[in-house]
Design an enzyme around this catalytic site. Sequence first.
Site, mmCIF file in Angstrom:
data_model
loop_
_atom_site.group_PDB
_atom_site.id
_atom_site.type_symbol
_atom_site.label_atom_id
_atom_site.label_comp_id
_atom_site.label_asym_id
_atom_site.label_seq_id
_atom_site.Cartn_x
_atom_site.Cartn_y
_atom_site.Cartn_z
ATOM 1 N N ARG A 165 2.930 8.822 36.056
ATOM 2 C CA ARG A 165 1.972 9.736 36.707
ATOM 3 C C ARG A 165 0.556 9.634 36.106
ATOM 4 N NH1 ARG A 165 5.557 9.818 39.748
ATOM 5 N NH2 ARG A 165 6.370 11.513 41.009
ATOM 6 N N SER A 244 5.590 17.968 43.605
ATOM 7 C CA SER A 244 5.991 18.490 42.295
ATOM 8 C C SER A 244 4.791 19.165 41.649
ATOM 9 C CB SER A 244 6.433 17.359 41.367
ATOM 10 O OG SER A 244 7.548 16.690 41.883
ATOM 11 N N GLU A 345 0.946 18.802 37.644
ATOM 12 C CA GLU A 345 0.867 17.466 38.226
ATOM 13 C C GLU A 345 -0.278 17.331 39.238
ATOM 14 O OE1 GLU A 345 1.788 13.875 40.313
ATOM 15 O OE2 GLU A 345 1.890 15.830 41.239
HETATM 16 N N1 EPU Z 1 16.726 19.876 39.473
HETATM 17 C C1 EPU Z 1 16.959 21.205 39.280
HETATM 18 N N2 EPU Z 1 16.610 22.061 40.272
HETATM 19 C C2 EPU Z 1 16.048 21.666 41.427
HETATM 20 C C3 EPU Z 1 15.826 20.290 41.632
HETATM 21 C C4 EPU Z 1 16.156 19.403 40.625
HETATM 22 O O1 EPU Z 1 17.465 21.620 38.252
HETATM 23 O O2 EPU Z 1 15.715 22.518 42.258
HETATM 24 C C5 EPU Z 1 17.043 18.951 38.356
HETATM 25 C C6 EPU Z 1 18.345 18.225 38.522
HETATM 26 O O3 EPU Z 1 18.908 18.078 37.250
HETATM 27 C C7 EPU Z 1 17.923 16.857 39.046
HETATM 28 C C8 EPU Z 1 16.622 16.668 38.314
HETATM 29 O O4 EPU Z 1 16.045 17.975 38.250
HETATM 30 O O5 EPU Z 1 18.846 15.888 38.750
HETATM 31 C C9 EPU Z 1 15.655 15.699 38.958
HETATM 32 O O6 EPU Z 1 15.345 16.127 40.276
HETATM 33 P P1 EPU Z 1 14.810 15.094 41.383
HETATM 34 O O7 EPU Z 1 15.652 13.890 41.385
HETATM 35 O O8 EPU Z 1 14.613 15.813 42.656
HETATM 36 O O9 EPU Z 1 13.419 14.602 40.828
HETATM 37 P P2 EPU Z 1 12.228 15.303 40.045
HETATM 38 O O10 EPU Z 1 12.260 14.774 38.666
HETATM 39 O O11 EPU Z 1 12.239 16.777 40.188
HETATM 40 C C10 EPU Z 1 10.539 13.369 40.521
HETATM 41 C C11 EPU Z 1 9.114 13.270 40.976
HETATM 42 C C12 EPU Z 1 9.022 13.416 42.483
HETATM 43 C C13 EPU Z 1 9.868 12.336 43.130
HETATM 44 C C14 EPU Z 1 11.316 12.496 42.625
HETATM 45 C C15 EPU Z 1 12.248 11.428 43.117
HETATM 46 C C16 EPU Z 1 7.747 14.067 39.134
HETATM 47 C C17 EPU Z 1 6.871 15.153 38.612
HETATM 48 N N3 EPU Z 1 8.294 14.276 40.321
HETATM 49 O O12 EPU Z 1 10.959 14.710 40.803
HETATM 50 O O13 EPU Z 1 7.655 13.212 42.848
HETATM 51 O O14 EPU Z 1 9.839 12.436 44.542
HETATM 52 O O15 EPU Z 1 11.336 12.419 41.181
HETATM 53 O O16 EPU Z 1 12.028 10.231 42.456
HETATM 54 O O17 EPU Z 1 7.917 13.042 38.471
HETATM 55 C C18 EPU Z 1 5.600 14.416 43.094
HETATM 56 O O18 EPU Z 1 5.200 13.839 42.086
HETATM 57 O O19 EPU Z 1 4.875 15.244 43.720
HETATM 58 C C19 EPU Z 1 6.963 14.195 43.553
HETATM 59 C C20 EPU Z 1 7.501 14.884 44.567
#
Ligand code: EPU
Length: 351
Positions: A165, A244, A345
């Site tokens: 990021r 995010s 972010e």
């Molecule tokens: N989780 C929760 N609660 C929730 C959702 C997720 O506890 O409501 C936990 C779970 O353990 C899950 C983990 O968070 O396994 C990761 O969640 P997810 O795979 O949805 O990904 P993220 O880390 O929350 C990141 C990026 C997203 C991108 C997704 C998919 C960042 C800040 N965000 O989200 O990017 O789409 O991975 O690769 O790195 C953005 O930057 O705006 C964005 C949407």
Amino acid sequence: MLIREQVPLAPLTTLGVGGPARFFIEAGTQDEVVEAVGFAHARQLPLFVLGGGSNLVVADNGFPGVVLKVGIVDVLLLTAANGEVIFDAGAGVDWDAFVAETIEAECAGLECLSGIPGTVGGTPVQNVGAYGQEVAETIREVRALDLRSLESKTLSNAECQFSYRSSLFNTTERGRGRYIILRVSFALRQGGRPGLRYAELQEVFANDSVEPTLAEVRAAVLEIRRRKGMLIVPGEDDSRSAGSFFKNPIVPMPVFTELAARMEAHGWQLPSYPLGEGFRKLPAAWLVELAGFPRGYSKGAAGISRRHALAIINRGGATAADIMALKENIQARVKDEFEIELQPEPVFVGF
Ligand code: EPU
């Protein structure tokens, strides 16, 4: 070049909050970008470059300077050696339409980045990434106007200094605010295999005997995003967000071990992902939920998406102040609970 005044910015963002731009200019060519910069300089006004508005929080008072939208919208196709195709796209090209075009041309490298709102020019800034891919893997060069010399310059992938990021374009010490991105070129693999690194995506195809096509991977990513409220669906408040709202914190191993032990004492298993030697990446969404902000939480017109805890949403009629109050509340509670400082972010304008 049309210069407009007091243009409301909220409708130009996915979160839909904030006041007007003092001046608003849309520049369709590099010369017009230079002209717009000259206009701001002559009046000693600050300049902000707006992309697709999908990663932005605009203050309720708006922006007291010049908001510039780069409307360079052509895509050039160059074939390079060994099956590589170079797509050279103007900064103003709609990102998802561009991704769809690369997939129609059967070129691999961007399929997992389907369904992300915004424009091509915004993607290098925070090194957009999702579902196992990030633009740093395929960006070949970025063409940008250097505000110091007012000349355009080509930055190689290495010069962009990409990491999670982050890039030269959003890091103060390295040159944040120095460049206006005009074009981005991507090196994609013609007939290449799709990226299938993200567990939830692998699961979709787990029972298939043949490898999915790029178009099938795109469709699967769009479906996952829709399920998580990360696809813009007009009228659906869960998608009225800036994506995010916090980065996933990266902590040194000892910090992780101590926190994981503390969590275990409460009966919680702290999820984490390896990130290079000696570091772990923690899911911010998980910390946010445990700190007392579950999916569907609301505080007035601001809230948390029902589908993903990392998205702060505008339930309709929220102000930037409502959004910021919730952001600060979440940060304070996560700090209290886990001693972790969540870094926001999105980009903040006019604060
Ligand atoms: N989780 C929760 N609660 C929730 C959702 C997720 O506890 O409501 C936990 C779970 O353990 C899950 C983990 O968070 O396994 C990761 O969640 P997810 O795979 O949805 O990904 P993220 O880390 O929350 C990141 C990026 C997203 C991108 C997704 C998919 C960042 C800040 N965000 O989200 O990017 O789409 O991975 O690769 O790195 C953005 O930057 O705006 C964005 C949407």
